[in-house]
Design an enzyme around this catalytic site. Sequence first.
Site: not given
Length: 213
Positions: A74-76
């Site tokens: 879920q890396s921004n």
Amino acid sequence: MIDNFPRIKLGHFPTPIESLQNITKDLGGPEIFIKRDDCTGLATGGNKTRKLEFIMPDAIKNKADLVVTVGAIQSNHARQTAAACAILGIKCLIVLEQRLANAPESYMNSGNIFLNKIFGAEMILCPTNKNVEEFAEEIMDDRKRQGVIPYFIPVGGSNHLGELGYIECMREIIEQDSEKLFTHIVLATGSGGTHAGLLLGRLIIKVILKLLE
Ligand SMILES: Cc1ncc(COP(=O)(O)O)c(C=O)c1O
């Protein structure tokens, strides 16, 4: 100084600084403000917009036709890199690192993963027994053999170019703080580029002020 570095406009700046009156009241302590870097634009905003404004010109300078980066599922950073690539018409490959055991289906498929898909990014899951950066390098070597010119952005966009974004942010904060209200900055840190840029920005401004004395 910053203006000497190539920069591509990807976001909305300056971001506002707002007073957090209710939290200030609840805590009964010093007045707390928030720098709204969630409002930087670029696929809903976040701190990577500032970094990518300085990193993407380097990818273009290197004639990259594929930007490769790494991050948690879920890396921004991955989401914003995918968006920057979509805007600039460069392919994007995200090598995802599984950091959670027994991650639920929603974690694996929704949120930033869903947005990465919309932005047309290719995603490859790193096997758990491999180092994600080494695995990304293997993939890049493979792509190079196919004639692709890859450009690697490290986790969180934290390198010497990304940090320029937060040196500039420190300048922005000081400019906005005309009443000299702020004594401390509290921030979330992960890959460290935001922190490093703010510290370096403060140092540069201190040196400039000293020279002007
Ligand atoms: C919303 C948000 N805030 C802060 C951070 C930390 O920034 P940095 O990676 O520059 O330390 C990240 C990324 O890890 C993030 O996604």
